[in-house]
Design a protein around this motif. Structure first.
Motif, PDB file in Angstrom:
ATOM      1  N   ARG A 108       0.904  -1.208  -0.068  1.00  0.00           N
ATOM      2  CA  ARG A 108      -0.146  -0.051  -0.108  1.00  0.00           C
ATOM      3  C   ARG A 108       0.713   1.296   0.004  1.00  0.00           C
ATOM      4  NH1 ARG A 108      -1.629   3.047   4.545  1.00  0.00           N
ATOM      5  NH2 ARG A 108      -3.356   4.642   3.957  1.00  0.00           N
ATOM      6  N   SER A 141      -7.568   3.317   0.313  1.00  0.00           N
ATOM      7  CA  SER A 141      -6.424   2.186   0.334  1.00  0.00           C
ATOM      8  C   SER A 141      -6.347   1.420   1.676  1.00  0.00           C
ATOM      9  CB  SER A 141      -5.214   3.072  -0.348  1.00  0.00           C
ATOM     10  OG  SER A 141      -4.660   3.614   0.967  1.00  0.00           O
ATOM     11  N   VAL A 145      -5.881  -3.431   2.042  1.00  0.00           N
ATOM     12  CA  VAL A 145      -4.931  -4.296   2.871  1.00  0.00           C
ATOM     13  C   VAL A 145      -5.535  -5.402   3.366  1.00  0.00           C
ATOM     14  CG1 VAL A 145      -3.385  -4.016   4.710  1.00  0.00           C
ATOM     15  CG2 VAL A 145      -3.550  -2.293   3.191  1.00  0.00           C
TER      16      VAL A 145
END
Length: 168
Positions: A108, A141, A145
């Motif tokens: 990420r 974002s 994950v």
């Protein structure tokens, strides 16, 4: 203005706001978004996370175009990603697409760092407008994950995302 990367906490509720149309307009509409995204993905192809993407150049071009369409639409441009999302909320669809990859915080950070490089090269957009786009990327974002340093996996559900309506 610094574009900071905030840390991920497994299972946390993530608050984000879709980028306002101000960014889409400021960057030059569809053409400007494609230019930004193609530059970004060219950089990704040379990054430590290139292995997440097709190595065949023709297939990689398809990824660049498809992902450009997502960002065009999520930033308030024309609805050109609807067929891809198959009727799902665009953000929810994007979370589910990333379930197929083992994405950790390091990946990420590499992705965001590469996007920051591409955004730094955009000179004719006000920093405050870039920051609004960045805030979406940074927060959203986190929901992609799914692999953690303790060896555990965790797949975020869309219900953990609290999407705030953009005022723009």
């Amino acid at each position: 203005m610094a574009l900071e990367i905030s840390p991920v906490k497994k299972g946390e509720k993530v608050r984000f706001k879709n980028p306002g149309k101000r960014f889409y307009d400021a960057i030059g509409g569809e053409e400007g978004m494609r230019k930004l995204m193609y530059n970004f993905y060219d950089k990704i192809y040379e990054s430590d996370i290139a292995h997440f993407f097709p190595q065949d150049e023709e297939e990689f071009q398809k990824v660049k175009e498809k992902n450009s369409k997502f960002f065009i639409q999520i930033c308030g441009g024309p609805k050109i990603y609807e067929d891809e999302a198959k009727g799902m909320n665009l953000n929810e669809y994007m979370i589910r697409i990333h379930d197929d990859f083992s994405i950790n915080e390091k990946a990420r950070i590499e992705w965001l760092g590469t996007m920051r490089e591409a955004l730094d090269e955009v000179k004719d957009v006000d920093e405050e407008i870039k920051k609004e786009f960045w805030d979406y990327l940074d927060q959203f974002s986190k929901l992609t994950v799914n692999s953690f340093s303790d060896g555990s996996e965790y797949y975020a559900s869309y219900t953990q995302a609290q999407e705030e309506k953009s005022a723009n």
